[in-house]
Enzyme design. Structure first.
Site, short mmCIF file in Angstrom:
data_model
loop_
_atom_site.label_atom_id
_atom_site.label_comp_id
_atom_site.label_asym_id
_atom_site.label_seq_id
_atom_site.Cartn_x
_atom_site.Cartn_y
_atom_site.Cartn_z
N GLY A 8 35.36 -30.66 28.75
CA GLY A 8 35.72 -31.25 27.67
C GLY A 8 35.11 -32.59 27.47
O GLY A 8 35.48 -33.62 26.63
N GLY A 11 34.65 -34.51 24.04
CA GLY A 11 35.65 -34.84 23.16
C GLY A 11 36.00 -36.39 23.35
O GLY A 11 35.06 -37.15 24.03
N ASP A 53 31.99 -22.97 28.61
CA ASP A 53 33.33 -22.68 28.10
C ASP A 53 34.44 -22.36 29.01
O ASP A 53 34.17 -21.56 29.94
CB ASP A 53 32.83 -20.89 27.33
CG ASP A 53 34.27 -20.79 26.42
OD1 ASP A 53 35.33 -21.22 26.93
OD2 ASP A 53 34.16 -19.92 25.64
N TYR A 142 50.31 -26.71 19.48
CA TYR A 142 49.67 -27.85 20.29
C TYR A 142 50.92 -27.92 21.32
O TYR A 142 50.51 -28.18 22.67
CB TYR A 142 49.36 -28.94 19.46
CG TYR A 142 48.93 -29.93 20.46
CD1 TYR A 142 47.65 -29.95 21.11
CD2 TYR A 142 49.48 -31.24 20.30
CE1 TYR A 142 46.97 -30.87 21.74
CE2 TYR A 142 48.99 -32.40 21.31
CZ TYR A 142 47.74 -32.20 21.95
OH TYR A 142 47.26 -33.24 22.55
C1 AKB Z 1 47.07 -35.70 18.58
O1 AKB Z 1 47.41 -36.21 17.48
O2 AKB Z 1 47.15 -34.51 18.51
C2 AKB Z 1 46.71 -36.20 20.03
C3 AKB Z 1 48.14 -36.24 20.78
C4 AKB Z 1 49.06 -37.34 20.58
O3 AKB Z 1 48.27 -35.67 21.71
N1 AKB Z 1 46.06 -37.65 19.69
#
Ligand code: AKB
Length: 318
Positions: A8, A11, A53, A142
């Site tokens: 990454g 990023g 990847d 997430y």
């Molecule tokens: C997000 O906003 O997704 C990130 C995090 C707080 O993990 N910056």
């Protein structure tokens, strides 16, 4: 750490982490791996670079073998807002990517840094002074991948002795690299808008208090955690770390101390607002302070001052 791989690397954190690691351990000892064919020129020219990847085990294994990697900073992941747009891709990249990295680490006995996030908590978590060990029932894809990642790293340590360490990062603020697809991105956008247009339309509503950190502190935290003597770590992985906690109107007020005619309005994005509402306001990071001496250097005032100075210089230079 002698030979380091950063996934990454193109990023938000990866780009700056590669630079910090190259300064500390020597450019030739830090391999930057990004998924974009066109990496930043500085990244490609300042040391070894490859495209990768992270879900591709043979490709990853080849890089690790070829460069005799002993430590992997695994930064490749989709952030919260992007993950809500494509939850299946987020699961694939965040989980299968991490599993691939852990497996290659097991085979080649590498240490791993795996970042978690305030996203690993959920609406049932105490939002104020969020404890290190507490209820975690995230409601976003997430968050689900970040919590699963924490557990997977613990498992690889317990079961296979892999030295997997990590931090729960808050929103990260930087003048160098733009964030991509996060819920806390407003705290970076606001600076660019303040300098360019003297106004900003915020996608989170007034009163949305979240933990944040300036990038130099975040990089130092990751490097310090990986360098600490393992016997000092009771937790090892998923440490709460924070440097400041603010709501949009508070960062706007701090910016106004430097740019008095700066104004902010709100146009709430319901998806990102719902994500933010499920996250803590302020984490208790005393375990990190106690176990490995974590201490942030930048508070809100110091961060705002430096962000405006650096972005101002950047604008003047062209
Ligand atoms: C997000 O906003 O997704 C990130 C995090 C707080 O993990 N910056």
């Amino acid at each position: 750490m002698k030979k380091i791989l950063v996934t990454g690397a193109t990023g938000q954190i990866g780009t700056e982490l590669v630079t910090a690691l190259r300064e500390r351990y020597g450019a030739d000892n830090v391999v930057a791996a990004g998924h974009r064919a066109q990496a930043d020129r500085e990244l490609r020219e300042s040391g070894p670079y490859c495209t990768l990847d992270v879900r591709d085990a043979p490709e990853l294994e080849q890089v690790v073998r070829e460069h005799r990697i002993d430590t992997i900073f695994h930064m490749a992941a989709l952030l919260s807002a992007t993950a809500e747009k494509n939850p299946w891709l987020a699961w694939d990249v965040n989980m299968n990517g991490l599993l691939t990295v852990l497996e290659v680490a097991r085979e080649h006995r590498c240490a791993i840094f795996s970042p978690s996030s305030i996203g690993a908590f959920g609406p049932g978590t105490p939002a104020d002074d969020t404890p290190q060990d507490t209820i975690q029932r995230p409601t976003t894809m997430y968050g689900i991948t970040k919590l699963s990642g924490e557990l997977l790293c613990d498992y690889y340590f317990r079961r296979f002795g892999i030295d997997a360490r990590g931090l729960r990062f808050p929103g990260l603020i930087s003048w160098k690299t733009p964030p991509g697809g996060g819920t806390t991105d407003y705290a970076v956008e606001i600076f660019h808008a303040a300098i360019k247009e003297r106004r900003y339309e915020c996608f989170l509503k007034e009163g949305t208090r979240l933990d944040m950190m300036y990038m130099p502190d975040a990089l130092r935290a990751a490097i310090e955690l990986m360098e600490v003597e393992p016997s000092r770590l009771a937790h090892r992985n998923a440490f709460n770390v924070t440097a400041m906690s603010f709501a949009p109107e508070e960062i706007a007020a701090e910016i106004r101390k430097h740019i008095p005619d700066f104004s902010m309005s709100y146009k709430v994005d319901p998806v990102r607002q719902a994500i933010a509402d499920s996250w803590p306001h302020h984490m208790d990071d005393s375990a990190a302070r106690r176990e490995w001496g974590w201490k942030p250097e930048y508070d809100l005032a110091a961060m705002v001052k430096e962000m405006l100075e650096k972005l101002g210089e950047q604008k003047r230079e062209g």
